[in-house]
Motif scaffolding. Structure first.
Motif, PDB file in Angstrom:
ATOM      1  N   TYR A 286       8.193  22.500   0.363  1.00  0.00           N
ATOM      2  CA  TYR A 286       7.402  21.177   0.233  1.00  0.00           C
ATOM      3  C   TYR A 286       7.423  20.551  -1.245  1.00  0.00           C
ATOM      4  N   VAL A 287       7.153  21.404  -2.099  1.00  0.00           N
ATOM      5  CA  VAL A 287       7.110  21.011  -3.520  1.00  0.00           C
ATOM      6  C   VAL A 287       8.360  20.502  -4.171  1.00  0.00           C
ATOM      7  N   VAL A 288       9.399  21.143  -3.784  1.00  0.00           N
ATOM      8  CA  VAL A 288      10.535  20.852  -4.162  1.00  0.00           C
ATOM      9  C   VAL A 288      10.863  19.242  -3.555  1.00  0.00           C
ATOM     10  N   LYS A 289      10.550  18.886  -2.339  1.00  0.00           N
ATOM     11  CA  LYS A 289      10.860  17.918  -1.713  1.00  0.00           C
ATOM     12  C   LYS A 289       9.892  16.611  -2.313  1.00  0.00           C
ATOM     13  N   LEU A 290       8.779  17.141  -2.641  1.00  0.00           N
ATOM     14  CA  LEU A 290       7.798  16.313  -3.327  1.00  0.00           C
ATOM     15  C   LEU A 290       8.290  15.548  -4.579  1.00  0.00           C
ATOM     16  N   LYS A 291       8.960  16.765  -5.324  1.00  0.00           N
ATOM     17  CA  LYS A 291       9.673  16.489  -6.519  1.00  0.00           C
ATOM     18  C   LYS A 291      10.699  15.563  -6.365  1.00  0.00           C
ATOM     19  N   GLU A 292      11.538  15.557  -5.304  1.00  0.00           N
ATOM     20  CA  GLU A 292      12.724  14.945  -5.243  1.00  0.00           C
ATOM     21  C   GLU A 292      12.354  13.477  -4.945  1.00  0.00           C
ATOM     22  N   GLN A 293      11.272  13.228  -4.051  1.00  0.00           N
ATOM     23  CA  GLN A 293      10.803  11.870  -3.767  1.00  0.00           C
ATOM     24  C   GLN A 293      10.085  11.123  -4.859  1.00  0.00           C
ATOM     25  N   THR A 294       9.279  12.042  -5.716  1.00  0.00           N
ATOM     26  CA  THR A 294       8.824  11.530  -6.730  1.00  0.00           C
ATOM     27  C   THR A 294       9.824  10.852  -8.029  1.00  0.00           C
ATOM     28  N   GLU A 295      10.693  11.654  -8.009  1.00  0.00           N
ATOM     29  CA  GLU A 295      11.815  11.167  -9.053  1.00  0.00           C
ATOM     30  C   GLU A 295      12.759  10.023  -8.559  1.00  0.00           C
ATOM     31  N   TYR A 296      12.886  10.166  -7.150  1.00  0.00           N
ATOM     32  CA  TYR A 296      13.694   8.886  -6.680  1.00  0.00           C
ATOM     33  C   TYR A 296      12.848   7.657  -6.709  1.00  0.00           C
ATOM     34  N   ALA A 314      14.259  -2.735  -4.175  1.00  0.00           N
ATOM     35  CA  ALA A 314      13.750  -1.147  -4.632  1.00  0.00           C
ATOM     36  C   ALA A 314      12.765  -0.839  -3.508  1.00  0.00           C
ATOM     37  N   LEU A 315      11.858  -1.693  -3.058  1.00  0.00           N
ATOM     38  CA  LEU A 315      10.928  -1.293  -2.218  1.00  0.00           C
ATOM     39  C   LEU A 315      11.527  -0.844  -0.960  1.00  0.00           C
ATOM     40  N   ARG A 316      12.760  -1.650  -0.456  1.00  0.00           N
ATOM     41  CA  ARG A 316      13.535  -1.379   0.731  1.00  0.00           C
ATOM     42  C   ARG A 316      13.938  -0.039   0.757  1.00  0.00           C
ATOM     43  N   LEU A 317      14.776   0.366  -0.536  1.00  0.00           N
ATOM     44  CA  LEU A 317      15.388   1.824  -0.587  1.00  0.00           C
ATOM     45  C   LEU A 317      14.231   2.748  -0.597  1.00  0.00           C
ATOM     46  N   ALA A 318      12.947   2.555  -1.391  1.00  0.00           N
ATOM     47  CA  ALA A 318      11.842   3.382  -1.286  1.00  0.00           C
ATOM     48  C   ALA A 318      11.779   3.947   0.251  1.00  0.00           C
ATOM     49  N   VAL A 319      11.287   2.757   0.652  1.00  0.00           N
ATOM     50  CA  VAL A 319      11.021   3.143   2.361  1.00  0.00           C
ATOM     51  C   VAL A 319      11.709   3.704   3.148  1.00  0.00           C
ATOM     52  N   ALA A 320      13.287   3.429   2.849  1.00  0.00           N
ATOM     53  CA  ALA A 320      14.297   3.953   3.719  1.00  0.00           C
ATOM     54  C   ALA A 320      14.336   5.659   3.266  1.00  0.00           C
ATOM     55  N   LYS A 321      14.346   5.910   2.010  1.00  0.00           N
ATOM     56  CA  LYS A 321      14.141   7.261   1.562  1.00  0.00           C
ATOM     57  C   LYS A 321      13.087   8.007   2.421  1.00  0.00           C
ATOM     58  N   LEU A 322      11.674   7.659   1.823  1.00  0.00           N
ATOM     59  CA  LEU A 322      10.608   8.237   2.427  1.00  0.00           C
ATOM     60  C   LEU A 322      10.655   8.349   4.034  1.00  0.00           C
TER      61      LEU A 322
END
Length: 331
Positions: A286-296, A314-322
């Motif tokens: 979980y923490v590794v995935k949290l780090k990846e999302q935060t950095e993205y 930027a928001l569209r890409l963020a929503v797609a990733k999350l």
């Protein structure tokens, strides 16, 4: 004594010396204002003085020893200093606090270790941010004082909507009591009359993604956009919330220290750390995935601010990733 406790109690008299510790400027100001409320309105302009950073302690003591023109009490507020006191100043202030002028009130905003010699003389008030329990009690006390009742669930929602900001809670409580006019305040009233704090809205949106509740997250996002919330602000909310959650996951600081570093409340840090513990038990890595999302999210915010992509993209890409990451975790 805690500042919240001091603010809740009726002011039956004034001590000759107060030391405000804890460093919360807003709470310190609230305490000063309550002390000033004991002076007749016509006296406050002439019988109240503030001394700033480099004020000579001799001048402060001279002001305290000066008789007022009206015969009432004089209040002197010695604000936080950036420099330590000299040994002579410490002795002079300590001597005054040991034998103060009972027609004056000295309020000292603490500077770390500057006033250690005064220990035992002034009435000490801890001016730190209110805890969740203190905030809930304060809401209940104030609504009762104004002749209203409020449900437990409404108290919880009001504290959360205001992100435990004491000043905002006080203002919103007064507004809600005026609206209720002696009646009951429930969750529906909070939702109708109180706008959630931006940090809290960001927390709710990020939490929905983090829990894998994509439908809830997208519904919240649609609601924000329908109300005209700019894409840049929504992205900033998400980035800030994920960043704070990640720091809560990895930091060795205690709750109070981390709350100060992140500019949030101890209650928020404690709640976030409890949720992180639950997520770590249910989600592998979980923490590794949290780090990846935060950095993205940080990278997207940087690209938007640099003009590489638009705020909407930027928001569209963020929503797609999350959505992609957390949808998989929800399965």
């Amino acid at each position: 004594m805690r500042a919240v406790e001091f603010l809740e109690r009726p002011l039956s008299g004034l001590a000759p010396c107060y030391l405000l510790k804890g460093g919360d400027g807003y709470m310190a100001r609230e305490v000063v204002d309550k002390i000033l409320s004991a002076l007749p309105p016509e006296d406050r302009e002439f019988n109240y003085d503030e001394f700033g950073d480099d004020a000579p302690i001799g001048d402060v003591i001279a002001a305290l020893e000066t008789m007022t023109l009206t015969g009432g009490k004089r209040v002197i507020y010695l604000r936080k200093r950036s420099k330590q006191l000299s040994d002579d100043d410490k002795k002079a202030l300590s001597s005054y606090c040991a034998m103060p002028n009972l027609n004056s009130v000295l309020i000292i905003e603490d500077t770390p270790h500057a006033y250690d010699e005064l220990s035992g003389y002034p009435t000490t008030i801890e001016c730190t941010a209110a805890t969740l329990e203190e905030m809930k009690r304060s809401i209940a006390v104030e609504t009762g004082r104004r002749g209203c009742t409020i449900s437990r669930a409404a108290i919880e929602k009001l504290a959360a909507y205001c992100n435990l900001n004491y000043g905002r809670v006080a203002a919103e409580t007064a507004k809600l009591c005026d609206y209720a006019d002696g009646g009951q305040i429930d969750e529906a009233a909070i939702e109708a009359l109180v706008a959630p704090d931006a940090e809290y809205r960001g927390y709710l949106l990020a939490s929905a993604f983090d829990e894998g509740n994509i439908r809830k997250a997208l519904n919240m996002l649609t609601g924000m956009q329908a109300k005209g919330e700019p894409a840049a602000k929504i992205l900033a909310m998400l980035t800030t919330s994920f960043r704070k959650t990640f720091h809560c996951a990895i930091s060795s600081l205690d709750d109070r220290e981390l709350a100060a570093a992140l500019g949030t409340t101890e209650s928020s840090v404690r709640t976030t750390r409890r949720i992180i513990g639950e997520r770590k038990r249910s989600v592998s890595g979980y923490v590794v995935k949290l780090k990846e999302q935060t950095e993205y999210l940080r990278e997207l915010e940087y690209k938007f601010k640099s003009g590489v992509i638009s705020e909407d993209n930027a928001l569209r890409l963020a929503v797609a990733k999350l959505t992609a990451v957390n949808k998989r975790e929800a399965k």
